[in-house]
Scaffold this active site. Structure first.
Site, mmCIF file in Angstrom:
data_model
loop_
_atom_site.group_PDB
_atom_site.id
_atom_site.type_symbol
_atom_site.label_atom_id
_atom_site.label_comp_id
_atom_site.label_asym_id
_atom_site.label_seq_id
_atom_site.Cartn_x
_atom_site.Cartn_y
_atom_site.Cartn_z
ATOM 1 N N CYS A 1 4.475 46.766 -24.190
ATOM 2 C CA CYS A 1 5.490 45.880 -23.600
ATOM 3 C C CYS A 1 5.673 44.644 -24.469
ATOM 4 O O CYS A 1 4.712 43.933 -24.767
ATOM 5 C CB CYS A 1 5.070 45.465 -22.194
ATOM 6 S SG CYS A 1 6.163 44.227 -21.452
ATOM 7 N N GLU B 1 0.830 -1.203 0.000
ATOM 8 C CA GLU B 1 0.000 0.000 0.000
ATOM 9 C C GLU B 1 0.861 1.249 0.000
ATOM 10 O O GLU B 1 1.954 1.248 0.560
ATOM 11 C CB GLU B 1 -0.970 -0.007 1.189
ATOM 12 C CG GLU B 1 -0.286 0.010 2.527
ATOM 13 C CD GLU B 1 -1.118 -0.615 3.666
ATOM 14 O OE1 GLU B 1 -1.756 -1.655 3.437
ATOM 15 O OE2 GLU B 1 -1.091 -0.062 4.770
ATOM 16 N N CYS C 1 9.532 47.567 -15.413
ATOM 17 C CA CYS C 1 9.395 46.294 -16.117
ATOM 18 C C CYS C 1 10.746 45.878 -16.708
ATOM 19 O O CYS C 1 11.376 46.676 -17.403
ATOM 20 C CB CYS C 1 8.352 46.430 -17.225
ATOM 21 S SG CYS C 1 8.288 44.995 -18.307
ATOM 22 N N LYS D 1 11.248 3.575 0.650
ATOM 23 C CA LYS D 1 11.092 5.009 0.417
ATOM 24 C C LYS D 1 11.242 5.397 -1.042
ATOM 25 O O LYS D 1 12.008 4.793 -1.793
ATOM 26 C CB LYS D 1 12.141 5.762 1.238
ATOM 27 C CG LYS D 1 12.065 5.468 2.726
ATOM 28 C CD LYS D 1 10.825 5.999 3.344
ATOM 29 C CE LYS D 1 11.211 7.157 4.217
ATOM 30 N NZ LYS D 1 10.136 7.721 4.964
ATOM 31 N N LYS E 1 2.429 4.667 1.073
ATOM 32 C CA LYS E 1 2.655 5.231 2.403
ATOM 33 C C LYS E 1 2.276 6.707 2.360
ATOM 34 O O LYS E 1 3.002 7.534 1.806
ATOM 35 C CB LYS E 1 4.122 5.055 2.818
ATOM 36 C CG LYS E 1 4.412 5.544 4.211
ATOM 37 C CD LYS E 1 5.785 5.091 4.682
ATOM 38 C CE LYS E 1 6.046 5.536 6.102
ATOM 39 N NZ LYS E 1 6.254 6.996 6.205
ATOM 40 N N CYS F 1 10.196 46.227 -20.817
ATOM 41 C CA CYS F 1 9.913 47.489 -21.533
ATOM 42 C C CYS F 1 10.199 48.729 -20.693
ATOM 43 O O CYS F 1 9.985 49.848 -21.154
ATOM 44 C CB CYS F 1 8.467 47.507 -22.025
ATOM 45 S SG CYS F 1 7.262 47.753 -20.705
ATOM 46 N N TYR G 1 -5.257 2.023 7.865
ATOM 47 C CA TYR G 1 -4.236 1.063 7.462
ATOM 48 C C TYR G 1 -3.976 -0.096 8.425
ATOM 49 O O TYR G 1 -3.196 -0.991 8.104
ATOM 50 C CB TYR G 1 -2.922 1.740 7.061
ATOM 51 C CG TYR G 1 -2.216 2.512 8.166
ATOM 52 C CD1 TYR G 1 -1.695 1.888 9.275
ATOM 53 C CD2 TYR G 1 -2.045 3.884 8.043
ATOM 54 C CE1 TYR G 1 -1.044 2.592 10.255
ATOM 55 C CE2 TYR G 1 -1.385 4.609 9.030
ATOM 56 C CZ TYR G 1 -0.889 3.946 10.127
ATOM 57 O OH TYR G 1 -0.250 4.657 11.094
ATOM 58 N N ASP H 1 1.658 10.500 3.377
ATOM 59 C CA ASP H 1 2.478 11.423 4.143
ATOM 60 C C ASP H 1 1.562 12.347 4.940
ATOM 61 O O ASP H 1 1.161 13.401 4.463
ATOM 62 C CB ASP H 1 3.341 12.224 3.171
ATOM 63 C CG ASP H 1 4.637 12.655 3.803
ATOM 64 O OD1 ASP H 1 4.845 12.364 4.998
ATOM 65 O OD2 ASP H 1 5.441 13.292 3.105
ATOM 66 N N CYS I 1 3.281 45.130 -14.862
ATOM 67 C CA CYS I 1 3.885 46.106 -15.757
ATOM 68 C C CYS I 1 2.754 46.932 -16.335
ATOM 69 O O CYS I 1 1.724 46.407 -16.746
ATOM 70 C CB CYS I 1 4.639 45.372 -16.867
ATOM 71 S SG CYS I 1 4.889 46.362 -18.348
HETATM 72 O O1 D41 Z 1 0.324 5.093 4.947
HETATM 73 C C1 D41 Z 1 0.986 5.106 5.988
HETATM 74 N N1 D41 Z 1 1.570 6.236 6.374
HETATM 75 C C2 D41 Z 1 1.153 3.866 6.812
HETATM 76 C C3 D41 Z 1 1.751 3.962 8.055
HETATM 77 C C4 D41 Z 1 0.688 2.606 6.354
HETATM 78 N N2 D41 Z 1 0.081 2.489 5.160
HETATM 79 N N3 D41 Z 1 0.845 1.528 7.119
HETATM 80 C C5 D41 Z 1 1.445 1.589 8.342
HETATM 81 N N4 D41 Z 1 1.555 0.460 9.068
HETATM 82 C C6 D41 Z 1 2.131 0.492 10.264
HETATM 83 C C7 D41 Z 1 2.237 -0.791 11.043
HETATM 84 C C8 D41 Z 1 2.831 -1.866 10.189
HETATM 85 C C9 D41 Z 1 3.078 -0.596 12.273
HETATM 86 C C10 D41 Z 1 0.855 -1.210 11.445
HETATM 87 C C11 D41 Z 1 1.918 2.827 8.848
HETATM 88 C C12 D41 Z 1 2.510 2.803 10.145
HETATM 89 N N5 D41 Z 1 2.599 1.627 10.814
HETATM 90 C C13 D41 Z 1 3.039 3.975 10.828
HETATM 91 N N6 D41 Z 1 2.741 5.241 10.619
HETATM 92 C C14 D41 Z 1 3.442 5.991 11.470
HETATM 93 C C15 D41 Z 1 4.187 5.216 12.239
HETATM 94 C C16 D41 Z 1 3.934 3.937 11.851
#
Ligand code: D41
Length: 463
Positions: free
Chosen positions: A438, A119, A414, A320, A121, A417, A231, A123, A432
């Site tokens: 111009c 899935e 400007c 990441k 992640k 011109c 999640y 922010d 301007c």
């Molecule tokens: O989408 C997320 N930011 C996300 C964070 C995610 N999709 N899954 C997560 N799953 C976990 C565990 C595996 C520990 C249940 C998480 C986070 N933790 C998490 N977010 C911030 C600290 C940990």
């Protein structure tokens, strides 16, 4: 307290359920089903009944999403089941090592394919929501994973969070964990407005979500376009428990939560790598910022056998993406003149790899933004590039300012011109005054006239 006639009560329950249904289709399923006017009418009707019969105005009423009285402070809450953190992977090798470590621990042959849930992640800010007998009773931030802050009043204002679980076969006790975030569209809209009013914009959607949840006045939070995506679960008491992460998230979807549309279960670590590559290519097109992909061993029994080290589960990892914010140097500022004479300062940067591409220019928006950032030529700055919007400078790193840094002076004439530059009181843009005298404005006007949008518009308006 007035007794409620049965017919009115029934009507009230119908209204409540209809409004909840609209909130769900609009905010969870992203599918606007009724016009705003219809929604507003239903809400007014609900509020009128609640005004007359105040006992109906309970915390789970959709009328309560506008926020309530401001708090003096947030109280601290303990997470009965700790909220763990995630280990990070930065390379394909880190992912292979992760898969190998797991197989070693559970005595599975290296050639076997484990089932993984993948899935995006998000922010944002990690939160915990507790439902007792189907009703939302507490929302808290993750904090340090053991103790967080009670933000119940604020989470109630977020329309993708159900105040009441859907269906009647819900768990006795359910703690849903997820991420509260601000989609890019809402973030951009908020910042455009803030810049226009000369107010401080948010640095990025994550700060926007965190700042909005930190409001002691939930009426302010209610105005911020926040969403929540579930999640995982913490506390869970029910006669039935799904046997995998994927099945649990699908259950959460049925209970009324937003779950990520890109979530997928795959077999084996190579398929995880394919998923990662696939999402990396889609990243700019998503409606929200993501900073990577989370991979989780899908099977709950295996998760249990694997357990956790320090504060992170052995069965999950976050791979990441390239950062969406990086440091670089501001080499120069150029002032561009647009079709309507609007003058936009453009930062020339030492090229830097950010958000997956090399960036050499960023917008500085207008004079107010330059003043607010207090940025000088020669400064080290933080640039942000997310989605397909123009890269922005979000901050000057003052600790790194060189002796010979040069303040940015907004031109009075400007640059094309030499006509005078004027700024109308209360407006953020400077223009301007040269008009079609111009060269820049003439050129942009011709380009605009020849552009498809303008041509088709002309065509449409001709008799
Ligand atoms: O989408 C997320 N930011 C996300 C964070 C995610 N999709 N899954 C997560 N799953 C976990 C565990 C595996 C520990 C249940 C998480 C986070 N933790 C998490 N977010 C911030 C600290 C940990």
């Amino acid at each position: 307290m007035l007794n409620i006639p049965e017919a009115i009560y029934k009507h009230y329950l119908r209204l409540k359920s209809e409004i909840n249904q609209h909130n769900h289709t609009y905010y969870v399923l992203d599918d606007p089903s009724v016009p705003d006017s219809q929604y507003d009418r239903l809400m007014r009707e609900l509020q009128e009944i609640e005004q007359q019969y105040s006992q109906l105005c309970t915390p789970d009423s959709p009328s309560q999403r506008v926020g309530g009285v401001a708090l003096d402070s947030f109280s601290q809450v303990k997470h009965e089941v700790p909220m763990l953190s995630l280990d990070n992977a930065f390379s394909d090798q880190d992912m292979l090592d992760f898969d190998r470590r797991i197989k070693d621990r559970i005595n599975v042959a290296p050639s076997e394919h484990l089932s993984y849930a993948c899935e995006p992640k998000l922010d944002g800010v990690a939160v915990s929501l507790i439902y007792q007998k189907g009703l939302l009773i507490r929302g808290a931030t993750r904090g340090d994973g053991t103790v967080g802050e009670d933000i119940t009043a604020n989470v109630r204002t977020i329309k993708s969070i159900p105040l009441q679980l859907h269906g009647d076969d819900h768990p006795e006790l359910l703690e849903v964990r997820g991420e509260i975030y601000m989609p890019r569209a809402g973030f951009d809209k908020f910042n455009r407005k803030a810049r226009k009013l000369g107010e401080k914009p948010f640095v990025n959607p994550r700060n926007a979500a965190a700042g909005s949840l930190r409001q002691l006045d939930s009426k302010i939070t209610a105005t911020r376009p926040l969403e929540m995506c579930a999640y995982s679960v913490g506390q869970y008491q029910s006669s039935h428990k799904p046997d995998s992460h994927f099945a649990m998230l699908n259950l959460l979807g049925k209970l009324g939560f937003k779950i990520n549309q890109h979530m997928k279960q795959v077999a084996g670590i190579d398929a995880c790598e394919d998923y990662y590559q696939h999402l990396a290519r889609q990243r700019d097109q998503l409606d929200y910022d993501i900073d990577g992909i989370v991979f989780k061993v899908n099977d709950f029994k295996l998760q249990e056998r694997l357990g956790f080290v320090a504060k992170a589960p052995r069965w999950a990892i976050a791979r990441k993406f390239p950062a969406q914010e990086e440091m670089t140097r501001l080499l120069d500022v150029e002032f561009q003149v647009g079709r309507t004479g609007a003058i936009t300062p453009v930062a020339r940067l030492e090229p830097v790899f950010v958000g997956g591409v090399t960036v050499g220019n960023a917008t500085l928006h207008n004079a107010d933004e330059i003043n607010r950032l207090g940025v000088c030529v020669g400064d080290t700055v933080i640039v942000r590039r997310a989605g397909d919007v123009i890269p922005q400078i979000v901050k000057a790193v003052l600790e790194k300012r060189p002796q010979d840094a040069v303040p940015i002076v907004f031109p009075e004439r400007c640059p094309v011109c030499q006509s005078s530059v004027k700024r109308i009181e209360g407006e953020a843009v400077a223009r301007c005054t040269g008009g079609l005298f111009c060269g820049a404005q003439t050129k942009e006007a011709i380009k605009h006239f020849a552009s498809r949008k303008a041509v088709s518009y002309t065509h449409l308006t001709l008799p």
